[in-house]
Design a protein around this motif. Structure first.
Motif, PDB file in Angstrom:
ATOM      1  N   TRP A 156      -1.016   1.085  -6.129  1.00  9.41           N
ATOM      2  CA  TRP A 156      -1.121  -0.344  -5.808  1.00  9.41           C
ATOM      3  C   TRP A 156      -2.454  -0.927  -6.284  1.00  9.41           C
ATOM      4  O   TRP A 156      -2.521  -2.087  -6.682  1.00  9.41           O
ATOM      5  N   ASN A 157      -3.501  -0.077  -6.256  1.00  8.89           N
ATOM      6  CA  ASN A 157      -4.829  -0.609  -6.602  1.00  8.89           C
ATOM      7  C   ASN A 157      -5.054  -0.756  -8.104  1.00  8.89           C
ATOM      8  O   ASN A 157      -6.150  -1.110  -8.534  1.00  8.89           O
TER       9      ASN A 157
ATOM     10  N   ARG B  42       0.818  -1.228   0.000  1.00 11.78           N
ATOM     11  CA  ARG B  42       0.000   0.000   0.000  1.00 11.78           C
ATOM     12  C   ARG B  42       0.851   1.278   0.000  1.00 11.78           C
ATOM     13  O   ARG B  42       0.317   2.370  -0.148  1.00 11.78           O
TER      14      ARG B  42
END
Ligand code: SF4
Length: 137
Positions: A104-105, A99
Motif C-alpha cells: 500500500w505504501n 493497509r
C-alpha cells in the motif's frame, strides 16, 4: 465515464500476492457486469446482490475469478473498475490506501489525488447498478 476501465488502474507496485482476492466484497458497476457477461459468464455465476449492491462472489473463500494455484485473476484484462482502483479505498472520511495490501505504501500521493474523485463517484454509481441492470434486461 467508465468506458475506459484501464484508465482507473492505480500506478503502484502490485506484487500479485492475491490478498485482495480473499473474501472479496468488491462492488460492481453495471459496466463491469456488461463487460464480464459479454465474455460469456452468467451474472449469477460471478455476482450476488446484498443490500441492493452487486458484489463479486466468493468461492472457497476467494473471488470466483481468482485462480489460487496460478495466483492469477481469470479475467484480469476485463476486471472490474473497483479492482483496478484497489488499494484505494474510502475510509468514511477520505480516500486512502487499504493497509491490508502489503505494498500500500508504494501508491504515490499523486495517484490518490488523481483517482480520489473517481473512487467517490464509483461508490455512488454502484448504488445504481441494480436499477441499470434491470432496465437493460
Ligand atoms: S493485495 Fe495489493 S499487492 Fe497483493 S495482489 Fe492485491 S493489490 Fe496487489
Amino acid at each position: 465515464m467508465w468506458e475506459r476501465p484501464e484508465w482507473f488502474e492505480v500506478k503502484f507496485r502490485c506484487i500479485r500476492c492475491g490478498v485482495c482476492c480473499v473474501g472479496t466484497e468488491m462492488e460492481l458497476l453495471a459496466e463491469d457486469i456488461e463487460r464480464i457477461t459479454a465474455r460469456g459468464y452468467k451474472l449469477e455465476e460471478f455476482a450476488e446482490e446484498r443490500d441492493g449492491i452487486y458484489r463479486l462472489k466468493n468461492v472457497n473463500g476467494h473471488c470466483v475469478f481468482y485462480d489460487p494455484e496460478k495466483r492469477l485473476c481469470k479475467i484480469y484484462d476485463i476486471r472490474p473498475v473497483g479492482c483496478r482502483m484497489y488499494p484505494l479505498v474510502y475510509d468514511g472520511k477520505s480516500v486512502t490506501t487499504d493497509r491490508t495490501c502489503p505494498t500500500w505504501n508504494t501508491v504515490p500521493r499523486s495517484e490518490i489525488e488523481r483517482l480520489a474523485p473517481y473512487v467517490l463517484k464509483f461508490l455512488e454509481d454502484v448504488k445504481l447498478t441494480k436499477v441499470k441492470i434491470r432496465l437493460r434486461t
